[in-house]
Design a protein around this motif. Structure first.
Motif, short mmCIF file in Angstrom:
data_model
loop_
_atom_site.label_atom_id
_atom_site.label_comp_id
_atom_site.label_asym_id
_atom_site.label_seq_id
_atom_site.Cartn_x
_atom_site.Cartn_y
_atom_site.Cartn_z
N GLU A 82 42.20 -88.47 32.40
CA GLU A 82 40.79 -88.51 32.04
C GLU A 82 40.47 -87.66 30.82
OE1 GLU A 82 41.46 -85.39 35.26
OE2 GLU A 82 42.08 -87.46 34.82
N LEU A 83 41.49 -87.22 30.06
CA LEU A 83 41.23 -86.42 28.86
C LEU A 83 40.37 -87.21 27.89
CD1 LEU A 83 42.16 -83.67 27.49
CD2 LEU A 83 43.71 -85.10 26.15
N TYR B 188 37.74 -78.50 29.63
CA TYR B 188 37.73 -77.16 29.02
C TYR B 188 37.97 -77.23 27.51
CZ TYR B 188 39.39 -72.39 28.03
OH TYR B 188 39.58 -71.14 27.50
N VAL B 189 38.97 -77.99 27.09
CA VAL B 189 39.29 -78.11 25.67
C VAL B 189 38.23 -78.91 24.94
CG1 VAL B 189 40.92 -79.16 24.05
CG2 VAL B 189 41.76 -77.78 25.96
N ASP B 190 37.80 -80.01 25.52
CA ASP B 190 36.79 -80.85 24.88
C ASP B 190 35.49 -80.08 24.66
OD1 ASP B 190 35.90 -83.80 24.25
OD2 ASP B 190 34.34 -82.97 25.54
N GLN B 191 35.09 -79.29 25.64
CA GLN B 191 33.86 -78.50 25.51
C GLN B 191 33.95 -77.53 24.34
OE1 GLN B 191 33.00 -75.19 28.28
NE2 GLN B 191 31.16 -76.33 28.85
N PHE B 192 35.12 -76.88 24.19
CA PHE B 192 35.28 -75.92 23.10
C PHE B 192 35.35 -76.61 21.74
CE2 PHE B 192 38.40 -73.74 20.31
CZ PHE B 192 37.65 -72.63 20.00
N LEU B 193 36.11 -77.71 21.65
CA LEU B 193 36.31 -78.37 20.36
C LEU B 193 35.04 -78.98 19.80
CD1 LEU B 193 39.74 -80.20 20.85
CD2 LEU B 193 39.27 -78.20 19.42
N PHE B 194 34.19 -79.53 20.66
CA PHE B 194 33.07 -80.32 20.16
C PHE B 194 31.69 -79.77 20.50
CE2 PHE B 194 36.68 -83.20 20.83
CZ PHE B 194 36.81 -83.74 19.57
N GLY C 2 34.78 -69.00 21.45
CA GLY C 2 35.64 -68.56 22.53
C GLY C 2 36.65 -67.54 22.05
N TYR C 3 37.64 -67.26 22.92
CA TYR C 3 38.69 -66.31 22.56
C TYR C 3 40.05 -67.01 22.66
CZ TYR C 3 38.19 -65.62 27.64
OH TYR C 3 38.06 -65.81 28.99
N CYS C 4 41.13 -66.25 22.84
CA CYS C 4 42.47 -66.81 22.69
C CYS C 4 42.73 -67.99 23.63
CB CYS C 4 43.52 -65.73 22.89
SG CYS C 4 43.43 -64.89 24.51
N ASP C 5 42.25 -67.92 24.88
CA ASP C 5 42.49 -69.01 25.83
C ASP C 5 41.92 -70.33 25.31
OD1 ASP C 5 43.73 -67.23 27.45
OD2 ASP C 5 42.15 -67.10 28.94
N ASN C 6 40.74 -70.27 24.69
CA ASN C 6 40.12 -71.48 24.16
C ASN C 6 40.93 -72.04 23.00
OD1 ASN C 6 37.73 -69.49 25.06
ND2 ASN C 6 37.11 -71.59 25.48
N PHE C 7 41.30 -71.18 22.04
CA PHE C 7 42.02 -71.63 20.86
C PHE C 7 43.42 -72.14 21.22
CE2 PHE C 7 38.76 -68.93 19.01
CZ PHE C 7 38.43 -69.57 17.82
N SER C 8 44.17 -71.37 22.01
CA SER C 8 45.54 -71.75 22.32
C SER C 8 45.59 -73.01 23.18
CB SER C 8 46.27 -70.59 23.01
OG SER C 8 45.59 -70.21 24.20
N VAL D 28 46.87 -78.80 23.76
CA VAL D 28 46.45 -80.12 24.23
C VAL D 28 46.34 -81.10 23.07
CG1 VAL D 28 44.56 -81.38 25.32
CG2 VAL D 28 45.31 -79.20 26.27
N MET D 29 45.84 -80.64 21.92
CA MET D 29 45.75 -81.53 20.75
C MET D 29 47.12 -82.04 20.35
SD MET D 29 42.89 -79.51 18.44
CE MET D 29 42.95 -80.67 17.06
N LEU D 30 48.12 -81.16 20.28
CA LEU D 30 49.46 -81.60 19.89
C LEU D 30 50.07 -82.50 20.95
CD1 LEU D 30 50.88 -78.31 18.31
CD2 LEU D 30 50.04 -80.34 17.13
N ARG D 31 49.85 -82.21 22.21
CA ARG D 31 50.37 -83.09 23.27
C ARG D 31 49.75 -84.49 23.16
NH1 ARG D 31 51.20 -80.01 29.06
NH2 ARG D 31 52.72 -78.46 28.35
N SER D 32 48.48 -84.56 22.74
CA SER D 32 47.81 -85.87 22.68
C SER D 32 48.45 -86.79 21.65
CB SER D 32 46.32 -85.67 22.36
OG SER D 32 46.15 -85.24 21.01
N ILE D 33 49.20 -86.22 20.67
CA ILE D 33 49.88 -87.07 19.68
C ILE D 33 51.39 -87.02 19.87
CG2 ILE D 33 48.04 -86.91 17.98
CD1 ILE D 33 49.68 -84.79 16.50
#
Length: 729
Positions: free
Chosen positions: A413-414, A464-470, A475-481, A486-491
């Motif tokens: 559901e990403l 969690y990632v979608d909320q931060f990106l868009f 955020g802090y390190c957890d959000n960025f890392s 997840v972005m790299l895994r998606s490709i």
């Protein structure tokens, strides 16, 4: 009750205090449409101030409440006949639920009604406290407690709220004190008398607030108890369940989000040749809310054995390093180690070589070996960019299919826009390494902000990632890392999420070996980053968090195969260098006279402090304007002080002209063509004295004869001062 300006001010301050109770509601709860409730408060206070009959007040409030409930919860219009019957039935059902104490069954419509009723009651109570009792300290005190507790234990930031509350509270309490004294003493209450009371009150409140904001704050004497309270409740402080705030390093990452609470408790110290990131564990399953480990496989090894983690391939150039770690004393369940670890080579006090050390090979987390010092042997790689850029896609011949699937896992559901964004960011790159660097650089975009406190907690349907990106982009390190992984895994690029600590703060040079430095690592250094798997190169660390950089060493100068080399990887962190005292002194001496450095420092100061400079300028302008407005109260004293210690008789000339200026400012203007003697008689008549005539006679004697008996100014100064004092107003 009068409908005058002071009463209007009381109502205004009462509204501001009540508003502070509403401000956190929208941020901390699911309540929406806060502006509607604020409008209701304004209407309620306005009706009370205008002293409308109770019937009309009730009618207007009831209509507003029903209209708002209809707009919030019903699709039909306000004048649609069906909704009111449904709402009445809902109210009756909810009343029965209250009787049965079934609190969870209360409907949203009924909860909204209760909230309006609560505010209605609060407006009445504030009206009663302000105008009947003329005491509001209890409500003011409870407001302070309310916002400070929320600031301490929630994500709500109450710094400005404290200032607003204190200013409004002190102002309203000062006014109520005046009204109580006025009522008790039955004293004069005209506008001039009120002004004499209120102006000092405003100045006192404004001065207190400004000093409180601008004054330097001393460091706390005791440690902040809040992190420890939260840590106790969290069993280590990083249990993300329900979006609980993080404190330092913790094991549970299943629910990320919420603030990172600062805690400078030392975890361990390090003696090494420079800064290193200190790894604790990795995780490979992204759930949409946080990270989990796909399994657990624990094995034993000994300090003479190679640590069973995926090592750096032999084709990568490396250098050997050692580092000594000294735990701070508090028991932790993990061992921190640098990337490229080879073996534990020494324990202090010495542990038997056969002493088993446990490691989870799935997460690469090493179990605590006890609170003892240990020395680790590790390799520092030097990568070649040409080798890193060779991988352009998944090749089953060089990478296990199960391994690839494990580290490219993403939830079904990403949100698809995450992959779309990644493809846009990496569109111009052809290999995994440059794609990873493009994503890493993307987070340097000014749209993204590093913030440890104002960090959102994903809702039930939020990723969690979608909320931060868009959405939040804060955020802090957890959000960025997490976002980069997840972005790299998606490709289709295999990545894993890594947790541990940054290199800490330089403490001093080692007393045993001056080539090594001592670093202290605290809970504030808890960190997360990303590792990308490149076949033939191993796991390559990346640092997407804004404001951070790791010490990865990559040679971009030899054998380039890609034209996209304009942004080299971060250079290794340089070691602090010791300089001879004479050299340091000479540098300081030269810099102290460098006008360019001074100018750069001035520019930097104005760039960093421009808000305070503007604020200070506005404050200075306000003070100057106030002093000019009340110059009649202080300037005569300054004039008298100026001439009090003069002894020359010729002083009377300048002093007399200043007196004329003060009399003119006071309102006793000299008419055109009026002689000094006539003007002096006019002044004496006004003040019922003969002092101006006598002073004028002495002045004319000085003007026409240019000669005065010795000691004339000493005798005349008392007359002059008496007249100057009469102009004080």
């Amino acid at each position: 009750m009068k409908r005058d300006f002071p009463t209007f001010l009381l109502y205004t301050f009462g509204f501001l205090l009540l508003w502070e109770w509403l401000r956190p509601v929208e941020q901390l709860t699911d309540t929406d449409h806060i502006e509607t409730f604020i409008v209701f408060l304004i209407i309620a206070f306005a009706l009370s101030y205008l002293q409308m009959k109770w019937f009309w007040q009730w009618l207007i409030k009831i209509v507003f409440v029903l209209f708002s409930i209809n707009r919030f919860h019903y699709k039909g219009g306000f004048f649609h006949s069906g909704w009111l019957g449904s709402f009445s039935e809902d109210v009756i059902n909810n009343l029965w639920s209250i009787v049965a104490r079934n609190w969870n069954e209360l409907s949203n419509e009924f909860r909204t009604l209760l909230f309006f009723i609560l505010m209605w009651i609060m407006v009445y109570l504030i009206h009663y406290w302000l105008l009947r009792q003329q005491r509001i300290f209890i409500f003011f005190f409870m407001t302070i407690i309310y916002i400070t507790v929320l600031d301490t234990f929630t994500v709500y930031d109450a710094k400005i709220a404290i200032v607003r509350t204190v200013a409004a509270g002190f102002a309203v309490m000062g006014m109520l004190t005046f009204f109580r004294i006025n009522r008790r003493e039955n004293s004069n209450s005209n506008s001039a008398f009120i002004k004499k009371w209120m102006v000092p009150l405003v100045i006192m409140v404004a001065f207190s607030v400004i000093v409180g904001i601008a004054a330097p704050k001393a460091a706390p004497i005791w440690p902040d108890p809040v992190p420890y309270l939260k840590a106790a409740g969290n069993k280590g402080g990083s249990d993300g369940i329900g979006g609980i705030s993080r404190i330092g390093y913790g094991a549970n990452d299943s629910r990320l989000g919420g603030p990172f609470i600062g805690d400078d408790t030392t975890v361990f110290t390090v003696e090494s040749n420079g800064k290193n990131y200190w790894k604790v564990e990795t995780k490979d399953v992204y759930t949409g809310k946080g990270w989990l480990a796909s399994g657990s496989t624990t094995i034993d090894f000994r300090q003479s054995d190679l640590v069973p983690v995926l090592s750096i391939p032999s084709n990568v150039e490396t250098t050997n390093e050692t580092a000594k770690v000294n735990p701070a004393g508090e028991f932790v369940s993990y061992v921190a180690y640098p990337a490229g670890i080879q073996k534990f080579i020494d324990f202090q006090p010495n542990l038997p070589e056969q002493y088993p050390i446990q490691i989870d090979t799935n997460t690469e987390k090493i179990r605590n070996i006890g609170n003892v010092d240990y020395t680790v042997d590790f390799k520092v790689p030097k990568y070649q960019a040409v080798d890193l850029r060779k991988t352009t896609g998944y090749d089953p011949a060089v990478m296990n299919a199960e391994f690839y699937k494990r580290y490219t896992q993403i939830p079904e559901e990403l949100p698809p826009r995450i992959k779309q964004l990644t493809e846009e960011v990496t569109a111009s790159e052809t290999n995994w390494f440059d794609k990873a660097r493009a994503v890493e650089r993307y987070f340097g975009n000014t749209e993204y902000t590093y913030d440890q406190k104002n960090v959102a907690i994903p809702g039930g349907k939020d990723d969690y990632v979608d909320q931060f990106l868009f959405d939040t982009k804060t955020g802090y390190c957890d959000n960025f890392s997490s976002s980069m992984a997840v972005m790299l895994r998606s490709i289709g690029i295999p990545t894993r999420w890594v947790k541990g600590f940054t290199g800490g703060e330089f403490l001093e040079y080692s007393r045993d070996d001056e080539t090594k430095e001592l670093y202290t690592i605290t809970n504030n250094n808890a960190h997360s980053w990303v590792e990308v798997f490149i076949p033939t190169q191993g796991w390559i660390p990346f640092e997407p968090t804004k404001g951070f950089s790791n010490s990865i060493n990559i040679d971009f100068t030899s054998g380039q195969t890609s034209t996209n080399t304009q942004t080299p990887a971060p250079a290794p962190v340089k070691k602090p260098e010791k300089k001879p005292l004479e050299e340091t002194a000479n540098v300081k001496k030269d810099n102290s006279f460098d006008i360019r450095d001074i100018w750069r420092n001035i520019q930097l100061f104005f760039k960093n402090e421009w808000k305070w400079i503007v604020f200070g300028g506005m404050l200075a302008a306000a003070v100057i304007a106030l002093l000019y407005r009340i110059r009649g109260k202080w300037f005569p004293y300054l004039v008298m002080l100026r001439y009090r210690f003069r002894k020359k008789d010729e002083t009377i000339g300048a002093a007399y002209l200043i007196l004329l200026s003060q009399l003119d400012r006071y309102g006793l203007k000299r008419k055109e063509n009026q002689t000094l003697r006539n003007y002096a008689r006019y002044i004496d008549t006004f003040f019922s004295t003969r002092e101006m005539t006598r002073l004028t006679h002495r002045y004319e004697q000085y003007i026409y004869n240019q000669n005065l008996p010795e000691g004339s100014w000493k005798e005349t100064r008392e007359l002059w001062e008496n007249l100057i004092k009469k102009t004080i107003a």
